[in-house]
Motif scaffolding. Structure first.
Motif, PDB file in Angstrom:
ATOM      1  N   THR A  83      11.814   8.750  10.065  1.00  0.00           N
ATOM      2  CA  THR A  83      11.663   8.035  11.380  1.00  0.00           C
ATOM      3  C   THR A  83      10.337   7.713  11.582  1.00  0.00           C
ATOM      4  OG1 THR A  83      13.630   9.093  12.256  1.00  0.00           O
ATOM      5  CG2 THR A  83      12.065   8.145  13.922  1.00  0.00           C
ATOM      6  N   GLY A  84      10.276   6.495  12.179  1.00  0.00           N
ATOM      7  CA  GLY A  84       8.698   6.019  12.508  1.00  0.00           C
ATOM      8  C   GLY A  84       7.681   5.797  11.382  1.00  0.00           C
ATOM      9  N   VAL A  85       8.093   6.152  10.181  1.00  0.00           N
ATOM     10  CA  VAL A  85       7.275   6.151   9.085  1.00  0.00           C
ATOM     11  C   VAL A  85       7.561   4.701   8.047  1.00  0.00           C
ATOM     12  CG1 VAL A  85       6.533   7.115   6.803  1.00  0.00           C
ATOM     13  CG2 VAL A  85       7.010   8.586   8.918  1.00  0.00           C
ATOM     14  N   ILE A 106      15.667  -3.902  12.581  1.00  0.00           N
ATOM     15  CA  ILE A 106      16.833  -2.889  12.208  1.00  0.00           C
ATOM     16  C   ILE A 106      16.039  -1.671  11.916  1.00  0.00           C
ATOM     17  CG2 ILE A 106      18.467  -2.445  10.640  1.00  0.00           C
ATOM     18  CD1 ILE A 106      19.062  -4.886  12.327  1.00  0.00           C
ATOM     19  N   THR A 107      16.502  -0.797  12.593  1.00  0.00           N
ATOM     20  CA  THR A 107      16.181   0.835  12.557  1.00  0.00           C
ATOM     21  C   THR A 107      17.283   1.666  11.894  1.00  0.00           C
ATOM     22  OG1 THR A 107      14.678   0.478  14.671  1.00  0.00           O
ATOM     23  CG2 THR A 107      14.918   2.661  13.702  1.00  0.00           C
ATOM     24  N   LEU A 108      16.746   2.263  10.798  1.00  0.00           N
ATOM     25  CA  LEU A 108      17.931   3.192  10.093  1.00  0.00           C
ATOM     26  C   LEU A 108      17.645   4.646  10.582  1.00  0.00           C
ATOM     27  CD1 LEU A 108      17.386   1.755   6.483  1.00  0.00           C
ATOM     28  CD2 LEU A 108      18.969   1.024   8.426  1.00  0.00           C
ATOM     29  N   ASP A 109      18.701   5.233  10.499  1.00  0.00           N
ATOM     30  CA  ASP A 109      18.818   6.707  10.727  1.00  0.00           C
ATOM     31  C   ASP A 109      17.692   7.414   9.638  1.00  0.00           C
ATOM     32  OD1 ASP A 109      20.011   6.612  13.135  1.00  0.00           O
ATOM     33  OD2 ASP A 109      21.911   6.748  12.136  1.00  0.00           O
ATOM     34  N   GLN A 110      17.174   8.404   9.828  1.00  0.00           N
ATOM     35  CA  GLN A 110      16.448   9.384   8.976  1.00  0.00           C
ATOM     36  C   GLN A 110      17.372   9.796   8.036  1.00  0.00           C
ATOM     37  OE1 GLN A 110      12.927  11.672   9.705  1.00  0.00           O
ATOM     38  NE2 GLN A 110      14.084  13.396   9.068  1.00  0.00           N
ATOM     39  N   GLY A 111      17.188   9.860   6.637  1.00  0.00           N
ATOM     40  CA  GLY A 111      18.082  10.417   5.594  1.00  0.00           C
ATOM     41  C   GLY A 111      17.540  10.098   4.379  1.00  0.00           C
ATOM     42  N   LEU A 112      18.601  10.372   3.418  1.00  0.00           N
ATOM     43  CA  LEU A 112      18.249  10.412   2.081  1.00  0.00           C
ATOM     44  C   LEU A 112      19.008   9.014   1.559  1.00  0.00           C
ATOM     45  CD1 LEU A 112      17.183  11.003  -0.920  1.00  0.00           C
ATOM     46  CD2 LEU A 112      18.961  12.931  -0.955  1.00  0.00           C
ATOM     47  N   TYR A 113      18.535   7.947   1.044  1.00  0.00           N
ATOM     48  CA  TYR A 113      19.370   6.891   0.783  1.00  0.00           C
ATOM     49  C   TYR A 113      19.296   6.322  -0.929  1.00  0.00           C
ATOM     50  CZ  TYR A 113      19.728   5.674   5.666  1.00  0.00           C
ATOM     51  OH  TYR A 113      20.081   5.899   7.247  1.00  0.00           O
ATOM     52  N   GLU A 160      13.945 -14.841   6.826  1.00  0.00           N
ATOM     53  CA  GLU A 160      12.693 -14.443   6.361  1.00  0.00           C
ATOM     54  C   GLU A 160      12.605 -12.829   6.836  1.00  0.00           C
ATOM     55  OE1 GLU A 160       9.225 -16.505   7.915  1.00  0.00           O
ATOM     56  OE2 GLU A 160       8.913 -14.716   9.061  1.00  0.00           O
ATOM     57  N   ILE A 161      11.995 -12.250   5.741  1.00  0.00           N
ATOM     58  CA  ILE A 161      11.758 -10.750   6.023  1.00  0.00           C
ATOM     59  C   ILE A 161      10.102 -10.316   6.166  1.00  0.00           C
ATOM     60  CG2 ILE A 161      11.966  -8.399   4.892  1.00  0.00           C
ATOM     61  CD1 ILE A 161      14.700  -9.137   3.796  1.00  0.00           C
ATOM     62  N   ASP A 162       9.807  -9.760   6.899  1.00  0.00           N
ATOM     63  CA  ASP A 162       8.537  -9.471   7.088  1.00  0.00           C
ATOM     64  C   ASP A 162       8.044  -8.052   6.709  1.00  0.00           C
ATOM     65  OD1 ASP A 162       5.932  -9.162   7.895  1.00  0.00           O
ATOM     66  OD2 ASP A 162       6.158  -9.494  10.130  1.00  0.00           O
ATOM     67  N   PHE A 163       7.518  -7.935   5.502  1.00  0.00           N
ATOM     68  CA  PHE A 163       7.167  -6.713   4.938  1.00  0.00           C
ATOM     69  C   PHE A 163       5.590  -6.325   5.157  1.00  0.00           C
ATOM     70  CE2 PHE A 163      10.516  -6.863   1.552  1.00  0.00           C
ATOM     71  CZ  PHE A 163      11.473  -5.921   2.197  1.00  0.00           C
ATOM     72  N   THR A 164       5.079  -7.241   6.067  1.00  0.00           N
ATOM     73  CA  THR A 164       3.688  -6.614   6.386  1.00  0.00           C
ATOM     74  C   THR A 164       3.465  -5.634   7.222  1.00  0.00           C
ATOM     75  OG1 THR A 164       3.544  -8.467   8.262  1.00  0.00           O
ATOM     76  CG2 THR A 164       3.098  -9.132   5.646  1.00  0.00           C
ATOM     77  N   GLN A 165       4.536  -5.311   7.876  1.00  0.00           N
ATOM     78  CA  GLN A 165       4.665  -4.249   8.843  1.00  0.00           C
ATOM     79  C   GLN A 165       4.452  -3.018   8.209  1.00  0.00           C
ATOM     80  OE1 GLN A 165       4.356  -5.220  12.135  1.00  0.00           O
ATOM     81  NE2 GLN A 165       4.408  -7.147  11.410  1.00  0.00           N
ATOM     82  N   ALA A 166       3.702  -1.854   8.818  1.00  0.00           N
ATOM     83  CA  ALA A 166       3.596  -0.733   7.995  1.00  0.00           C
ATOM     84  C   ALA A 166       4.775   0.189   8.188  1.00  0.00           C
ATOM     85  CB  ALA A 166       2.183  -0.127   8.944  1.00  0.00           C
ATOM     86  N   ASP A 167       5.682   0.239   9.119  1.00  0.00           N
ATOM     87  CA  ASP A 167       6.657   1.030   9.303  1.00  0.00           C
ATOM     88  C   ASP A 167       8.088   0.457   8.614  1.00  0.00           C
ATOM     89  OD1 ASP A 167       7.156  -0.982  10.880  1.00  0.00           O
ATOM     90  OD2 ASP A 167       7.583   0.265  12.779  1.00  0.00           O
ATOM     91  N   THR A 168       7.620  -0.520   7.489  1.00  0.00           N
ATOM     92  CA  THR A 168       9.038  -0.863   6.678  1.00  0.00           C
ATOM     93  C   THR A 168       9.293  -0.051   5.497  1.00  0.00           C
ATOM     94  OG1 THR A 168       7.725  -2.409   5.292  1.00  0.00           O
ATOM     95  CG2 THR A 168       8.484  -3.400   7.635  1.00  0.00           C
ATOM     96  N   PHE A 169      10.312  -0.410   4.704  1.00  0.00           N
ATOM     97  CA  PHE A 169      10.563   0.574   3.646  1.00  0.00           C
ATOM     98  C   PHE A 169      10.345  -0.310   2.376  1.00  0.00           C
ATOM     99  CE2 PHE A 169      14.373  -0.676   5.965  1.00  0.00           C
ATOM    100  CZ  PHE A 169      15.049  -1.704   4.949  1.00  0.00           C
ATOM    101  N   ARG A 170       9.134  -1.066   2.550  1.00  0.00           N
ATOM    102  CA  ARG A 170       8.953  -1.840   1.310  1.00  0.00           C
ATOM    103  C   ARG A 170       8.466  -1.035   0.204  1.00  0.00           C
ATOM    104  NH1 ARG A 170       3.356  -3.660   4.410  1.00  0.00           N
ATOM    105  NH2 ARG A 170       2.046  -1.607   3.762  1.00  0.00           N
ATOM    106  N   ASP A 171       7.871  -0.058   0.265  1.00  0.00           N
ATOM    107  CA  ASP A 171       7.304   0.629  -0.822  1.00  0.00           C
ATOM    108  C   ASP A 171       8.279   1.154  -1.560  1.00  0.00           C
ATOM    109  OD1 ASP A 171       4.536   0.239  -0.162  1.00  0.00           O
ATOM    110  OD2 ASP A 171       4.431   2.132   1.164  1.00  0.00           O
TER     111      ASP A 171
END
Length: 294
Positions: A83-85, A106-113, A160-171
């Motif tokens: 959450t928030g990361v 879109i915000t996902l619940d914290q968890g193991l995916y 379009e998907i914006d992966f420049t935001q720091a709190d995405t799950f791009r990594d």
């Protein structure tokens, strides 16, 4: 010297006397559950302390003191989406009501995916937000087994998907900081720049202040008692029962009385893990021998 199992004796003769080397062992189950007496539990659940009323006492003349982790239970539920990361997806996609391109966060619940669970969660949240679902969802998160990379399929023009935001799950997906799209054609598939990293934890390490050094990890000692390998699916409990658990030298316990013990759980990089409110245990055996003249 000859050592034997618990209750057996090794004999040594000196003059008219014999020195018997007696083997002893102390067994302990350490649990992070406060119902079992765990205290000082860290916020992430990785560390706890237990208080022993009678303490652990090792004789001053003890020899060959060692500690071994005989068994451990750990829930494989440590979140890789926090959450928030790294819990957000910034996407522009057609709206279900009129196909108008709309910006969604879109915000996902914290968890193991894993990849499948992530795809299902993203599609669910997009549908709840009003994004188009028919005849196809706006995107699909797929995998390319040959490269171990993620693919994102755009099913409509203008996404379009914006992966420049720091709190995405791009990594975790393996994408560099960038904007994907908008595309002029559909369907269109984007292959990630890097290998996916859903498995942020490859194994667990259990540590304790019962030992001063523990098992060496490369060139460092971190009071490690044992390694717990991940052999279950996400959300399942690991029951680790090594066939031949390593014996950790603990001569510093000789003559000591331990009334407070601390245990902690880390990943393979010695970083504390978030147990996601699940409890974990370790069954520890302390073995030593001491001489008796008869």
């Amino acid at each position: 010297m000859a050592f034997s199992a618990h209750g057996n004796k090794g004999e040594f003769k000196q003059g008219k006397h014999q020195k018997l080397l007696v083997s002893e062992e102390i067994n302990l189950i350490a649990s992070s559950d406060p119902a079992n007496g765990a205290t000082n539990i860290s916020a992430d659940g990785s560390q706890f302390t237990i208080l022993l009323q009678d303490g652990i006492k090792i004789p001053k003349n003890a020899h060959n003191v060692h500690v071994s982790l005989q068994e451990a239970t750990v829930w494989y539920s440590t979140p890789n989406f926090l959450t928030g990361v790294n819990d957000k997806l910034y996407i522009t996609a057609p709206r279900a009501s009129d196909d108008a391109l709309t910006a969604y966060v879109i915000t996902l619940d914290q968890g193991l995916y894993d990849r499948t669970a992530l795809n299902e969660a993203v599609l669910r949240e997009l549908e709840n937000a009003g994004a188009k679902t028919s005849p196809n969802p706006v995107i699909n998160i797929l995998e390319d087994n040959a490269t171990q990379k993620v693919e994102i399929r755009y099913n409509y023009v203008g996404i379009e998907i914006d992966f420049t935001q720091a709190d995405t799950f791009r990594d975790i997906l393996g994408f560099n900081s960038q904007i994907l799209g908008p595309n002029a054609t559909a369907p269109l598939i984007y292959l990630a720049d890097n290998v996916a990293s859903f498995n942020t934890i490859n194994s667990f390490l259990i540590h304790s202040d019962l030992v001063s050094r523990g098992i060496r990890l490369n060139n460092s000692y971190n009071q490690t008692l044992g390694q717990v390998l991940i052999d279950v699916k996400p959300g399942s409990q690991i029951v680790s029962t090594p066939f031949n658990p390593p014996k950790v030298a603990a001569d510093e316990l000789t003559g000591a009385i331990k009334s407070t013990l601390r245990f902690w759980l880390t990943d393979q990089a010695n970083q504390p893990v978030n147990t996601n409110s699940e409890y974990w245990t370790g069954r520890v055996t302390i073995k030593y021998s001491y001489p008796v003249w008869v």
